[in-house]
Write a protein that holds these residues in place. Structure first.
Motif, PDB file in Angstrom:
ATOM      1  N   MET A   1      56.192  45.653  80.433  1.00 32.78           N
ATOM      2  CA  MET A   1      57.333  44.645  80.328  1.00 32.78           C
ATOM      3  C   MET A   1      57.850  44.194  79.089  1.00 32.78           C
ATOM      4  O   MET A   1      56.775  43.928  78.303  1.00 32.78           O
ATOM      5  CB  MET A   1      57.432  43.690  81.548  1.00 32.78           C
ATOM      6  CG  MET A   1      58.523  43.336  82.465  1.00 32.78           C
ATOM      7  SD  MET A   1      58.566  41.916  83.364  1.00 32.78           S
ATOM      8  CE  MET A   1      57.112  42.555  84.393  1.00 32.78           C
ATOM      9  N   ARG A   2      59.089  44.104  78.771  1.00 29.88           N
ATOM     10  CA  ARG A   2      59.634  43.553  77.484  1.00 29.88           C
ATOM     11  C   ARG A   2      59.257  42.354  77.628  1.00 29.88           C
ATOM     12  O   ARG A   2      59.357  41.498  78.601  1.00 29.88           O
ATOM     13  CB  ARG A   2      60.895  44.169  77.031  1.00 29.88           C
ATOM     14  CG  ARG A   2      60.881  45.739  76.927  1.00 29.88           C
ATOM     15  CD  ARG A   2      62.433  45.925  76.499  1.00 29.88           C
ATOM     16  NE  ARG A   2      63.474  45.019  77.000  1.00 29.88           N
ATOM     17  CZ  ARG A   2      64.657  45.530  77.125  1.00 29.88           C
ATOM     18  NH1 ARG A   2      64.866  46.765  76.818  1.00 29.88           N
ATOM     19  NH2 ARG A   2      65.511  44.542  77.504  1.00 29.88           N
ATOM     20  N   MET A   3      59.331  41.543  76.260  1.00 29.98           N
ATOM     21  CA  MET A   3      58.960  40.140  76.035  1.00 29.98           C
ATOM     22  C   MET A   3      60.116  39.445  76.654  1.00 29.98           C
ATOM     23  O   MET A   3      59.973  38.203  77.213  1.00 29.98           O
ATOM     24  CB  MET A   3      58.771  39.881  74.647  1.00 29.98           C
ATOM     25  CG  MET A   3      58.488  38.354  74.335  1.00 29.98           C
ATOM     26  SD  MET A   3      57.045  38.058  75.092  1.00 29.98           S
ATOM     27  CE  MET A   3      56.385  36.797  73.876  1.00 29.98           C
ATOM     28  N   GLY A   4      61.503  39.813  76.412  1.00 29.73           N
ATOM     29  CA  GLY A   4      62.674  39.258  76.657  1.00 29.73           C
ATOM     30  C   GLY A   4      62.723  39.051  78.341  1.00 29.73           C
ATOM     31  O   GLY A   4      63.152  37.990  78.879  1.00 29.73           O
ATOM     32  N   VAL A   5      62.195  40.051  79.040  1.00 31.30           N
ATOM     33  CA  VAL A   5      62.476  39.930  80.628  1.00 31.30           C
ATOM     34  C   VAL A   5      61.221  39.160  81.033  1.00 31.30           C
ATOM     35  O   VAL A   5      61.267  38.473  81.838  1.00 31.30           O
ATOM     36  CB  VAL A   5      61.980  41.454  81.225  1.00 31.30           C
ATOM     37  CG1 VAL A   5      62.003  41.668  82.540  1.00 31.30           C
ATOM     38  CG2 VAL A   5      63.129  42.400  80.587  1.00 31.30           C
ATOM     39  N   LYS A   6      60.070  39.004  80.237  1.00 31.00           N
ATOM     40  CA  LYS A   6      58.941  38.213  80.803  1.00 31.00           C
ATOM     41  C   LYS A   6      59.450  36.907  80.581  1.00 31.00           C
ATOM     42  O   LYS A   6      59.216  35.841  81.691  1.00 31.00           O
ATOM     43  CB  LYS A   6      57.733  38.489  80.056  1.00 31.00           C
ATOM     44  CG  LYS A   6      56.920  39.590  80.337  1.00 31.00           C
ATOM     45  CD  LYS A   6      55.649  39.569  79.478  1.00 31.00           C
ATOM     46  CE  LYS A   6      54.630  40.569  80.086  1.00 31.00           C
ATOM     47  NZ  LYS A   6      53.578  40.657  79.061  1.00 31.00           N
ATOM     48  N   LEU A   7      60.192  36.298  79.669  1.00 32.48           N
ATOM     49  CA  LEU A   7      60.459  35.298  79.349  1.00 32.48           C
ATOM     50  C   LEU A   7      61.713  34.596  80.447  1.00 32.48           C
ATOM     51  O   LEU A   7      61.579  33.658  80.893  1.00 32.48           O
ATOM     52  CB  LEU A   7      61.109  34.902  77.773  1.00 32.48           C
ATOM     53  CG  LEU A   7      60.112  34.795  76.747  1.00 32.48           C
ATOM     54  CD1 LEU A   7      60.824  34.918  75.610  1.00 32.48           C
ATOM     55  CD2 LEU A   7      59.150  33.536  76.888  1.00 32.48           C
ATOM     56  N   MET A   8      62.489  35.632  80.775  1.00 30.26           N
ATOM     57  CA  MET A   8      63.504  35.403  81.790  1.00 30.26           C
ATOM     58  C   MET A   8      62.847  35.224  82.940  1.00 30.26           C
ATOM     59  O   MET A   8      63.185  34.229  83.834  1.00 30.26           O
ATOM     60  CB  MET A   8      64.512  36.402  81.829  1.00 30.26           C
ATOM     61  CG  MET A   8      65.814  36.163  82.780  1.00 30.26           C
ATOM     62  SD  MET A   8      66.918  37.523  82.906  1.00 30.26           S
ATOM     63  CE  MET A   8      66.082  38.855  83.747  1.00 30.26           C
ATOM     64  N   LEU A   9      61.822  35.848  83.397  1.00 28.65           N
ATOM     65  CA  LEU A   9      61.203  35.750  84.711  1.00 28.65           C
ATOM     66  C   LEU A   9      60.387  34.273  84.907  1.00 28.65           C
ATOM     67  O   LEU A   9      60.455  33.656  85.815  1.00 28.65           O
ATOM     68  CB  LEU A   9      60.165  36.917  85.045  1.00 28.65           C
ATOM     69  CG  LEU A   9      60.872  38.128  85.230  1.00 28.65           C
ATOM     70  CD1 LEU A   9      59.747  39.263  85.529  1.00 28.65           C
ATOM     71  CD2 LEU A   9      61.671  38.009  86.635  1.00 28.65           C
ATOM     72  N   TYR A  10      59.823  34.066  83.811  1.00 30.05           N
ATOM     73  CA  TYR A  10      59.316  32.695  83.579  1.00 30.05           C
ATOM     74  C   TYR A  10      59.999  31.445  83.597  1.00 30.05           C
ATOM     75  O   TYR A  10      59.608  30.437  84.368  1.00 30.05           O
ATOM     76  CB  TYR A  10      58.431  32.540  82.056  1.00 30.05           C
ATOM     77  CG  TYR A  10      57.060  33.530  82.109  1.00 30.05           C
ATOM     78  CD1 TYR A  10      56.265  33.096  83.041  1.00 30.05           C
ATOM     79  CD2 TYR A  10      56.607  33.928  80.995  1.00 30.05           C
ATOM     80  CE1 TYR A  10      54.877  33.839  83.137  1.00 30.05           C
ATOM     81  CE2 TYR A  10      55.495  34.685  81.173  1.00 30.05           C
ATOM     82  CZ  TYR A  10      54.680  34.723  82.194  1.00 30.05           C
ATOM     83  OH  TYR A  10      53.447  35.382  82.118  1.00 30.05           O
ATOM     84  N   GLY A  11      61.287  31.831  83.259  1.00 30.50           N
ATOM     85  CA  GLY A  11      62.342  30.666  83.182  1.00 30.50           C
ATOM     86  C   GLY A  11      62.930  30.545  84.535  1.00 30.50           C
ATOM     87  O   GLY A  11      62.819  29.431  85.020  1.00 30.50           O
ATOM     88  N   ILE A  12      63.043  31.691  85.274  1.00 31.81           N
ATOM     89  CA  ILE A  12      63.245  31.731  86.687  1.00 31.81           C
ATOM     90  C   ILE A  12      62.198  30.916  87.591  1.00 31.81           C
ATOM     91  O   ILE A  12      62.730  30.080  88.448  1.00 31.81           O
ATOM     92  CB  ILE A  12      63.720  33.095  87.213  1.00 31.81           C
ATOM     93  CG1 ILE A  12      65.190  33.289  86.486  1.00 31.81           C
ATOM     94  CG2 ILE A  12      64.179  32.915  88.569  1.00 31.81           C
ATOM     95  CD1 ILE A  12      65.449  34.758  86.472  1.00 31.81           C
ATOM     96  N   GLY A  13      61.056  31.389  87.278  1.00 35.25           N
ATOM     97  CA  GLY A  13      59.868  30.762  88.093  1.00 35.25           C
ATOM     98  C   GLY A  13      59.903  29.163  88.008  1.00 35.25           C
ATOM     99  O   GLY A  13      59.839  28.538  88.740  1.00 35.25           O
ATOM    100  N   THR A  14      60.129  28.869  86.676  1.00 33.31           N
ATOM    101  CA  THR A  14      59.982  27.373  86.437  1.00 33.31           C
ATOM    102  C   THR A  14      61.177  26.673  87.134  1.00 33.31           C
ATOM    103  O   THR A  14      60.986  25.566  87.458  1.00 33.31           O
ATOM    104  CB  THR A  14      59.981  27.090  84.865  1.00 33.31           C
ATOM    105  OG1 THR A  14      58.850  27.890  84.295  1.00 33.31           O
ATOM    106  CG2 THR A  14      59.969  25.668  84.467  1.00 33.31           C
ATOM    107  N   VAL A  15      62.479  27.286  87.052  1.00 37.97           N
ATOM    108  CA  VAL A  15      63.414  26.485  87.693  1.00 37.97           C
ATOM    109  C   VAL A  15      63.381  26.456  89.180  1.00 37.97           C
ATOM    110  O   VAL A  15      63.460  25.434  89.824  1.00 37.97           O
ATOM    111  CB  VAL A  15      64.995  27.226  87.193  1.00 37.97           C
ATOM    112  CG1 VAL A  15      65.847  26.733  88.152  1.00 37.97           C
ATOM    113  CG2 VAL A  15      65.152  27.038  85.822  1.00 37.97           C
ATOM    114  N   ALA A  16      62.692  27.571  89.853  1.00 41.44           N
ATOM    115  CA  ALA A  16      62.785  27.606  91.226  1.00 41.44           C
ATOM    116  C   ALA A  16      61.513  26.536  91.659  1.00 41.44           C
ATOM    117  O   ALA A  16      61.695  25.884  92.524  1.00 41.44           O
ATOM    118  CB  ALA A  16      61.990  29.004  91.773  1.00 41.44           C
ATOM    119  N   LEU A  17      60.352  26.412  90.798  1.00 42.77           N
ATOM    120  CA  LEU A  17      59.486  25.617  90.894  1.00 42.77           C
ATOM    121  C   LEU A  17      59.800  24.003  91.041  1.00 42.77           C
ATOM    122  O   LEU A  17      59.584  23.272  91.756  1.00 42.77           O
ATOM    123  CB  LEU A  17      58.064  25.792  90.273  1.00 42.77           C
ATOM    124  CG  LEU A  17      57.008  24.855  90.317  1.00 42.77           C
ATOM    125  CD1 LEU A  17      56.438  25.192  91.892  1.00 42.77           C
ATOM    126  CD2 LEU A  17      55.720  24.999  89.093  1.00 42.77           C
TER     127      LEU A  17
END
Length: 84
Positions: A1-17
């Motif tokens: 997975m590309r770094m940009g996609v990983k960062l986006m998923l981490y961001g979405i996970g953080t917001v959801a949490l």
């Protein structure tokens, strides 16, 4: 997975949490608000006729347009509640 996609998923996970944590804190807060005891006299569907014991109520009366009256009444009421 590309770094940009990983960062986006981490961001979405953080917001959801954070959102779930905030909702849980709100539910705990709402359920711990002091509520006066009452007796249900009659029920009609979702409507209840209740009897409450005598309660101490603090109020401030101001005249004028609602917004200005609410603003003018807030400070003396807050001062009373916080014993200032």
């Amino acid at each position: 997975m590309r770094m940009g996609v990983k960062l986006m998923l981490y961001g979405i996970g953080t917001v959801a949490l954070l959102a779930i944590s905030g909702m849980a804190a709100w539910v705990i807060y709402i359920n711990n608000i002091e509520k006066p005891a009452y007796q249900t006299l009659r029920t009609d569907g979702e409507v209840e006729l209740r009897r409450y014991p005598p309660l101490l109520v603090a109020e401030v009366i101001r005249s004028g347009y609602r917004k200005q009256a609410v603003n003018a009444g807030f400070r003396p009421l807050a001062s009373y509640i916080f014993a200032k």
